[in-house]
Design an enzyme around this catalytic site. Sequence first.
Site, PDB file in Angstrom:
ATOM      1  N   GLU A 165       4.842 -24.981 -42.978  1.00  0.00           N
ATOM      2  CA  GLU A 165       5.159 -23.989 -41.963  1.00  0.00           C
ATOM      3  C   GLU A 165       4.804 -22.575 -42.408  1.00  0.00           C
ATOM      4  OE1 GLU A 165       9.109 -25.731 -42.297  1.00  0.00           O
ATOM      5  OE2 GLU A 165       9.879 -23.711 -42.515  1.00  0.00           O
TER       6      GLU A 165
ATOM      7  N   CYS B  97       4.161 -15.159 -43.705  1.00  0.00           N
ATOM      8  CA  CYS B  97       4.645 -15.886 -44.871  1.00  0.00           C
ATOM      9  C   CYS B  97       4.019 -17.272 -44.833  1.00  0.00           C
ATOM     10  CB  CYS B  97       6.167 -15.967 -44.776  1.00  0.00           C
ATOM     11  SG  CYS B  97       6.899 -16.975 -46.051  1.00  0.00           S
TER      12      CYS B  97
ATOM     13  N   CYS C 139       8.021 -29.236 -52.708  1.00  0.00           N
ATOM     14  CA  CYS C 139       8.099 -28.361 -53.883  1.00  0.00           C
ATOM     15  C   CYS C 139       8.882 -29.080 -54.969  1.00  0.00           C
ATOM     16  CB  CYS C 139       8.809 -27.058 -53.513  1.00  0.00           C
ATOM     17  SG  CYS C 139       8.939 -25.876 -54.876  1.00  0.00           S
TER      18      CYS C 139
ATOM     19  N   CYS D 165      15.110 -25.669 -56.762  1.00  0.00           N
ATOM     20  CA  CYS D 165      16.152 -24.638 -56.641  1.00  0.00           C
ATOM     21  C   CYS D 165      17.232 -25.180 -55.698  1.00  0.00           C
ATOM     22  CB  CYS D 165      15.577 -23.331 -56.097  1.00  0.00           C
ATOM     23  SG  CYS D 165      14.318 -22.630 -57.173  1.00  0.00           S
TER      24      CYS D 165
ATOM     25  N   CYS E   9      17.635 -24.058 -51.922  1.00  0.00           N
ATOM     26  CA  CYS E   9      16.420 -23.944 -51.104  1.00  0.00           C
ATOM     27  C   CYS E   9      16.122 -25.241 -50.359  1.00  0.00           C
ATOM     28  CB  CYS E   9      15.244 -23.573 -52.001  1.00  0.00           C
ATOM     29  SG  CYS E   9      13.702 -23.399 -51.088  1.00  0.00           S
TER      30      CYS E   9
ATOM     31  N   GLU F 204       5.631 -23.731 -54.653  1.00  0.00           N
ATOM     32  CA  GLU F 204       5.627 -22.761 -55.753  1.00  0.00           C
ATOM     33  C   GLU F 204       4.159 -22.408 -56.034  1.00  0.00           C
ATOM     34  OE1 GLU F 204       7.433 -20.735 -57.726  1.00  0.00           O
ATOM     35  OE2 GLU F 204       5.535 -20.383 -58.749  1.00  0.00           O
TER      36      GLU F 204
ATOM     37  N   SER G 225      11.426 -14.515 -58.149  1.00  0.00           N
ATOM     38  CA  SER G 225      12.704 -14.978 -57.600  1.00  0.00           C
ATOM     39  C   SER G 225      13.680 -15.082 -58.760  1.00  0.00           C
ATOM     40  CB  SER G 225      12.524 -16.342 -56.927  1.00  0.00           C
ATOM     41  OG  SER G 225      11.701 -16.191 -55.802  1.00  0.00           O
TER      42      SER G 225
ATOM     43  N   ASN H 259      20.194 -17.322 -46.169  1.00  0.00           N
ATOM     44  CA  ASN H 259      20.074 -18.001 -44.892  1.00  0.00           C
ATOM     45  C   ASN H 259      20.701 -19.379 -45.038  1.00  0.00           C
ATOM     46  OD1 ASN H 259      18.902 -17.602 -42.328  1.00  0.00           O
ATOM     47  ND2 ASN H 259      16.963 -17.042 -43.302  1.00  0.00           N
TER      48      ASN H 259
ATOM     49  N   CYS I 162      12.909 -20.809 -45.532  1.00  0.00           N
ATOM     50  CA  CYS I 162      11.914 -21.712 -46.109  1.00  0.00           C
ATOM     51  C   CYS I 162      12.214 -23.176 -45.859  1.00  0.00           C
ATOM     52  CB  CYS I 162      11.923 -21.576 -47.627  1.00  0.00           C
ATOM     53  SG  CYS I 162      11.281 -20.062 -48.183  1.00  0.00           S
TER      54      CYS I 162
END
Length: 340
Positions: free
Chosen positions: A89, A102, A109, A113, A116, A157, A211, A287, A330
């Site tokens: 996306e 973005c 990924c 994390c 995320c 990443e 980050s 978020n 994300c």
Amino acid sequence: MESIYNKSLNDLEQYFENMGEKKYKATQIFEWLYEKRVTSFQEMTNVKKSVIEQLEKDFIVDRLSIIKIEKDVEVNKYLFELNDKTHVESVLMMHDYGKSLCISSQVGCNMGCKFCESGRLKKVRNLLPSEMLLQIMMIEKEINDRISHIVIMGIGEPFDNYDNVVKFIEIANNSKGLQIGSRHITVSTCGIVPKILEFAKLSYQVNLAISLHGATNEIRDKIMPINKVYNIELLIDAVKKYIDKTNRRVTFEYILLDGINDTSSDAYKLCDLVKGINCYINLIPYNETNHLEFKRSKKSAILKFYDIIKKRNINVTIRKEFGSKISAACGQLRSKKEDV
Ligand code: SAH
């Protein structure tokens, strides 16, 4: 067959030289692809037939499918389906200074994390340079306008897909390519130290964002597994070396998570950590997602955190919020589509 959009201007010059053709043909091809935006080699009317035929044997002029668009105030979110039916996306943000996109750099990924959404799907594969460029070009076509800024902060990443990302930057930034100024391009990493050092050696003047999300090993170890490989001392040392080499200011991103990293004491530790580093801190109100237990810090905690840093004369902003209503964090659109 390979996408023509994977080739930099240099690659194509080399290709034509090997063919016994003049190098300038590469520039012509680039103009057709990135300026005139043709969708086939046949439309390149100033290129001779034998060359067109060879190009058609070696490459395709491909496209990506946008399969879903969600729109909200000043933000559009796009879901792409790639040729192997995987999904990524992109999020388009309308700022007063221009339109910023973005983009994703991987399908899934592996960084893991904890807060995320993207990482809930493990890496399926890296995106090719063409698939990163086409996120931009397909959306520019859809909105009939140019995108001025790119942030590589979508799914994935970027430094775990280093070569493709660097090639993407080369083409996006090239004056015959997408012509996006290097200062308008930002790469964000969770802290892959050797790649930060390698990136410092390149001459691109792009922005680097780190980050950070915690000012101690204790906190980072809890929420970012990469810290167990490259701890905070190694990370800060790499950032200092990057700045020495490039003279560029670095951005530290810091998501504020309720009860995890948002106390006054955390703010003081963050100030101490970045003391003397040419940086700015971007505080990100978290978020919240349906799948993960983390909570956004209270407004009062966010403001207090901000004030502490500000009073220390460190550059700090609270990130403007876009699209929390339309699952713009994300990986949220993809996970809605695939229900995982
Ligand atoms: N892997 C890269 C780039 C992708 S993530 C990186 O880690 O930098 C882009 C940024 O969004 C990172 O700072 C990431 O930590 C942050 N992020 C991830 N999930 C988020 C969420 N739910 N709310 C706010 N920011 C989030």
